[in-house]
Design an enzyme around this catalytic site. Sequence first.
Site, PDB file in Angstrom:
ATOM      1  N   HIS A 204     -45.134   2.283 -12.159  1.00  0.00           N
ATOM      2  CA  HIS A 204     -45.989   3.178 -12.947  1.00  0.00           C
ATOM      3  C   HIS A 204     -45.893   2.985 -14.459  1.00  0.00           C
ATOM      4  CE1 HIS A 204     -42.189   5.416 -13.186  1.00  0.00           C
ATOM      5  NE2 HIS A 204     -42.656   5.846 -14.338  1.00  0.00           N
TER       6      HIS A 204
HETATM    7  C1  UD1 Z   1     -44.122   9.604 -17.322  1.00  0.00           C
HETATM    8  C2  UD1 Z   1     -42.932   9.261 -18.218  1.00  0.00           C
HETATM    9  C3  UD1 Z   1     -42.010   8.300 -17.480  1.00  0.00           C
HETATM   10  C4  UD1 Z   1     -41.626   8.873 -16.131  1.00  0.00           C
HETATM   11  C5  UD1 Z   1     -42.876   9.204 -15.350  1.00  0.00           C
HETATM   12  C6  UD1 Z   1     -42.537   9.808 -14.008  1.00  0.00           C
HETATM   13  C7  UD1 Z   1     -43.471   9.221 -20.620  1.00  0.00           C
HETATM   14  C8  UD1 Z   1     -43.643   8.365 -21.818  1.00  0.00           C
HETATM   15  N1  UD1 Z   1     -43.354   8.579 -19.455  1.00  0.00           N
HETATM   16  O1  UD1 Z   1     -44.851   8.396 -17.116  1.00  0.00           O
HETATM   17  O2  UD1 Z   1     -40.833   8.126 -18.253  1.00  0.00           O
HETATM   18  O3  UD1 Z   1     -40.855   7.903 -15.440  1.00  0.00           O
HETATM   19  O4  UD1 Z   1     -43.652  10.122 -16.100  1.00  0.00           O
HETATM   20  O5  UD1 Z   1     -43.619   9.770 -13.133  1.00  0.00           O
HETATM   21  O6  UD1 Z   1     -43.414  10.430 -20.752  1.00  0.00           O
HETATM   22  N2  UD1 Z   1     -51.901  10.669 -14.262  1.00  0.00           N
HETATM   23  C9  UD1 Z   1     -52.679  11.294 -13.306  1.00  0.00           C
HETATM   24  N3  UD1 Z   1     -52.247  12.493 -12.807  1.00  0.00           N
HETATM   25  C10 UD1 Z   1     -51.110  13.095 -13.216  1.00  0.00           C
HETATM   26  C11 UD1 Z   1     -50.341  12.455 -14.215  1.00  0.00           C
HETATM   27  C12 UD1 Z   1     -50.738  11.246 -14.715  1.00  0.00           C
HETATM   28  O7  UD1 Z   1     -53.711  10.786 -12.904  1.00  0.00           O
HETATM   29  O8  UD1 Z   1     -50.771  14.175 -12.709  1.00  0.00           O
HETATM   30  C13 UD1 Z   1     -52.335   9.340 -14.779  1.00  0.00           C
HETATM   31  C14 UD1 Z   1     -53.240   9.399 -15.979  1.00  0.00           C
HETATM   32  O9  UD1 Z   1     -54.136   8.349 -15.899  1.00  0.00           O
HETATM   33  C15 UD1 Z   1     -52.278   9.145 -17.121  1.00  0.00           C
HETATM   34  C16 UD1 Z   1     -51.299   8.161 -16.509  1.00  0.00           C
HETATM   35  O10 UD1 Z   1     -51.188   8.598 -15.152  1.00  0.00           O
HETATM   36  O11 UD1 Z   1     -52.905   8.657 -18.256  1.00  0.00           O
HETATM   37  C17 UD1 Z   1     -49.941   8.149 -17.148  1.00  0.00           C
HETATM   38  O12 UD1 Z   1     -49.364   9.450 -17.140  1.00  0.00           O
HETATM   39  P1  UD1 Z   1     -48.291   9.861 -18.266  1.00  0.00           P
HETATM   40  O13 UD1 Z   1     -47.851  11.251 -18.059  1.00  0.00           O
HETATM   41  O14 UD1 Z   1     -48.798   9.501 -19.611  1.00  0.00           O
HETATM   42  O15 UD1 Z   1     -47.053   8.902 -18.012  1.00  0.00           O
HETATM   43  P2  UD1 Z   1     -46.377   8.418 -16.672  1.00  0.00           P
HETATM   44  O16 UD1 Z   1     -46.753   6.991 -16.457  1.00  0.00           O
HETATM   45  O17 UD1 Z   1     -46.586   9.361 -15.541  1.00  0.00           O
END
Ligand code: UD1
Length: 360
Positions: A204
């Site tokens: 991820h």
């Molecule tokens: C975040 C943390 C990472 C952790 C991970 C656990 C940061 C910088 N990174 O990464 O350290 O290991 O969480 O899972 O804080 N999205 C959805 N639905 C959701 C959440 C996210 O669709 O409920 C998608 C969106 O497209 C979003 C992308 O995932 O832009 C990334 O989500 P984000 O919260 O920015 O970071 P993670 O990759 O989840």
Amino acid sequence: MRTITVVGARPQFVKAAVLAPMLARFGIADSIVHTGQHYDRNMSDVFFDELEIPEPAYTLGVGSASQGVQTGEMMCRLEPVLIKEQPDCVIVYGDTNTTLAGAMVSAKLCIPLAHVEAGCRSFDRAMPEEVNRVLTDHVSTFLFAPTEVAAANLYAEGIRQGVHVVGDVTIDLAHATAERLPVQPEILARLGVRRGVYAFVTVHRASTANDVIVFERIVDALRRLGMPVIFAAHPRVRPMLDALGAGVNGDPIRVTDPLSYVETIAMVKNARVVITDSGGLQKEAAVLGVPCVTLRSSTEWVETVRSGWNVLAGTDPNAIVSLAHRPAPDTPLPYVSDGRTAERIVSALIGARNVIGNIA
Ligand code: UD1
């Protein structure tokens, strides 16, 4: 004593699940603030339901955005909550943008800050998590380090006050959860795999999931493993997996939506190998005695690599395939759990309050 716990992403829900009951047991009134960094049901609600985490008192609904916008928006929405609540201490976990937002707002309001999982370092500042960890540690009042290595990292950065080596709540929970699992967890049958003969995969991180070429190389390696692959897909990578035809026409990769915590532990415990870019899964594989291949060139969980239970493969397909087939090492597992990390954390918070009347 009143505390505010700031959470927002999956690994923080897991950590709060361990600490929340201990805070209650010691008579500390804790309120949870959920920033909304993770918002899909299977990224958030399932953890609260399954792990019986108290309902958040505040949900900030921030959602996804770029690093700066997401962190800044969390700070804007968190500040009035902390001004209103005036807690004795704010508790943050790990290294996500939620962690950093909670830390920055607390520090600027001069509210004592407790960082659980302090001192972990990958020494790779290109990772947003590393930036979040370093900055959070440098404004924390209480630094709850999981290991001596983490405490030594803090010492090397000049942080000498407030450091407590307490153990790791995620190791305690993984251990306790695995002990309670049935011999044949239902999730294996649901995903169509047998014990000990599949690879369990999660990807991820921005560095592995935002670059299509890199992601394709990883998928190529997974297809060459010669065993079934269960890929628990973070929403960020699902479109790429679909575009690459994962899971169709006899493809060995079986894609599933993100799993709950207990399902994840069951899948790790019964896997032949775990392949991941997650920090938490590296530790969970090591706790449960399953070899891990990490799709990164650095890790903050150095004990997993030093013990031989984890290897850093980067994203080279040949390395991934050959390291996935290495035998389990005959060295001891790197982490032991006495199940008492949360108790040590809460005791330290209460002890500080008793000694000086106020934990600041
Ligand atoms: C975040 C943390 C990472 C952790 C991970 C656990 C940061 C910088 N990174 O990464 O350290 O290991 O969480 O899972 O804080 N999205 C959805 N639905 C959701 C959440 C996210 O669709 O409920 C998608 C969106 O497209 C979003 C992308 O995932 O832009 C990334 O989500 P984000 O919260 O920015 O970071 P993670 O990759 O989840």
